[in-house]
Design an enzyme around this catalytic site. Structure first.
Site, PDB file in Angstrom:
ATOM      1  N   TYR A   1       0.833  -1.207   0.000  1.00 35.48           N
ATOM      2  CA  TYR A   1       0.000   0.000   0.000  1.00 35.48           C
ATOM      3  C   TYR A   1       0.864   1.252   0.000  1.00 35.48           C
ATOM      4  O   TYR A   1       0.634   2.189  -0.784  1.00 35.48           O
ATOM      5  CB  TYR A   1      -0.928   0.001   1.212  1.00 35.48           C
ATOM      6  CG  TYR A   1      -1.770   1.250   1.318  1.00 35.48           C
ATOM      7  CD1 TYR A   1      -2.781   1.499   0.389  1.00 35.48           C
ATOM      8  CD2 TYR A   1      -1.544   2.184   2.323  1.00 35.48           C
ATOM      9  CE1 TYR A   1      -3.555   2.650   0.464  1.00 35.48           C
ATOM     10  CE2 TYR A   1      -2.307   3.340   2.404  1.00 35.48           C
ATOM     11  CZ  TYR A   1      -3.312   3.569   1.475  1.00 35.48           C
ATOM     12  OH  TYR A   1      -4.064   4.718   1.545  1.00 35.48           O
TER      13      TYR A   1
ATOM     14  N   LYS B   1       1.029   4.363  -2.848  1.00 35.79           N
ATOM     15  CA  LYS B   1       0.731   5.771  -2.571  1.00 35.79           C
ATOM     16  C   LYS B   1       1.938   6.664  -2.856  1.00 35.79           C
ATOM     17  O   LYS B   1       1.779   7.815  -3.278  1.00 35.79           O
ATOM     18  CB  LYS B   1       0.257   5.943  -1.136  1.00 35.79           C
ATOM     19  CG  LYS B   1      -0.996   5.164  -0.772  1.00 35.79           C
ATOM     20  CD  LYS B   1      -2.076   5.240  -1.847  1.00 35.79           C
ATOM     21  CE  LYS B   1      -2.745   6.585  -1.938  1.00 35.79           C
ATOM     22  NZ  LYS B   1      -3.842   6.589  -2.972  1.00 35.79           N
TER      23      LYS B   1
ATOM     24  N   THR C   1     -12.980   6.622   6.543  1.00 43.59           N
ATOM     25  CA  THR C   1     -13.596   6.057   5.344  1.00 43.59           C
ATOM     26  C   THR C   1     -13.603   4.538   5.461  1.00 43.59           C
ATOM     27  O   THR C   1     -13.105   3.971   6.438  1.00 43.59           O
ATOM     28  CB  THR C   1     -12.821   6.444   4.071  1.00 43.59           C
ATOM     29  OG1 THR C   1     -11.575   5.739   4.054  1.00 43.59           O
ATOM     30  CG2 THR C   1     -12.561   7.941   4.018  1.00 43.59           C
TER      31      THR C   1
END
Length: 321
Positions: free
Chosen positions: A185, A189, A222
């Protein structure tokens, strides 16, 4: 949002350019940061395309947007960033529907699936969706972005604080030899940040009519961990990740609406500049008002960004020339 956050959000929107008659595309727009970004752009007058994998969730998001922004002009489109064929179909549809795209917010993402998965084209899921999918999408939309009457369209690359703890593993981009959910991840990014910077550099040097900015949401509440492709493989490891992230972001993070503010600023502020990175101004850039974000040292070398660009072109078969 708290009353203070509502006041902050309203104050930000009042500083942004009106977008009447403009077309904005937001990926991952059916929930969280993407939906908040879509609502913000719609409230500024843009025609918004909500682009996500699930047609059912897209339809529900459109209802939510129209309830929050009653005079909104918006539509949905199916887009699976884990498939280069789906990306091409989506962009073909946009070419048929619109003469220009004024704003592209590359928001959709997958975060830390516990088991290594692959996209339709054989890329590691996070690197494939978060970076390569958006790279291909932007390349396919380049003609429409350059057709924007505002001296070129704006592309917002969405990075993350996670980029601080990474580097690009050119010897194992697809995590085939060693897969760590969060390492993969973080790499994806960092790739988003490098892509945004390199897009801005190439646009300046080659005369492309594209404005590229980068933004991150800080710690926003989120469902990124649970909503990505392959996230249904629930086990103890994924439960720990989801629970830990939920608790940390609930106590120390900010709302999705506040997290989307740097995206809106990068897309529509008259003070936003190409190649710049925006995020919250609070402690550790986790929460707060939008300001310039600190670029990690791993993103300072333009040679790394150039190499990543060239590798991305080769992997996706998409070139910007």
């Amino acid at each position: 949002m708290t009353p203070d956050q509502i006041e902050q959000h309203t104050a930000l929107l009042n500083t942004l350019n009106r977008l009447d008659g403009r077309v904005a595309v937001v990926t991952g727009a059916n929930s969280g940061l993407g939906l908040e970004t879509a609502c913000g752009l719609a409230s500024l007058g843009a025609t918004v395309v909500l682009a996500s994998r699930s047609e059912e969730r897209n339809a529900a998001a459109l209802v939510t947007l129209q309830e929050r922004v009653p005079d909104a002009v918006a539509e949905t489109a199916q887009l699976d960033l884990a498939s280069l064929a789906s990306i091409e179909r989506f962009t073909d549809t946009l070419h048929d529907r619109f003469s220009a795209v004024d704003i592209l917010v590359n928001n959709a993402g997958v975060m830390a699936p516990p088991v290594r998965g692959e996209t339709t084209d054989g890329f590691e899921m996070q690197f494939g969706v978060n970076h390569l999918g958006h790279f291909a999408l932007t390349g396919h939309l380049k003609p429409l972005l350059e057709a924007s009457s505002r001296d070129g369209g704006v592309v917002v690359a969405v990075a993350s604080l996670a980029a601080w703890k990474s580097r690009i593993h050119f010897d194992d981009l697809q995590s085939r030899h060693r897969y760590s959910p969060f390492d993969a991840y973080r790499q994806s990014k960092l790739a988003n940040l490098l892509f945004g910077q390199e897009l801005a550099r190439r646009s300046r040097s080659l005369g492309w009519k594209i404005h590229a900015r980068i933004a991150h949401p800080g710690w926003a509440r989120t469902q990124l961990v649970t909503n990505g492709p392959g996230s249904g493989k629930q086990n103890l490891s994924s439960w720990i990740v989801e629970t830990g992230a939920s608790v940390a972001f609930r106590w120390f993070g900010q709302s999705a609406a506040c997290g989307a503010e740097p995206f809106l600023y990068a897309a529509a502020s008259p003070l936003a500049h190409d190649g710049c990175y925006y995020g919250p101004d609070g402690a550790g850039e986790r929460t707060g008002k939008t300001d310039l974000a600190v670029i990690p040292s791993s993103a300072h070398d333009p040679r790394v960004a150039q190499r990543l660009w060239e590798v991305s072109e080769r992997l996706t078969g998409v070139t910007f020339e």
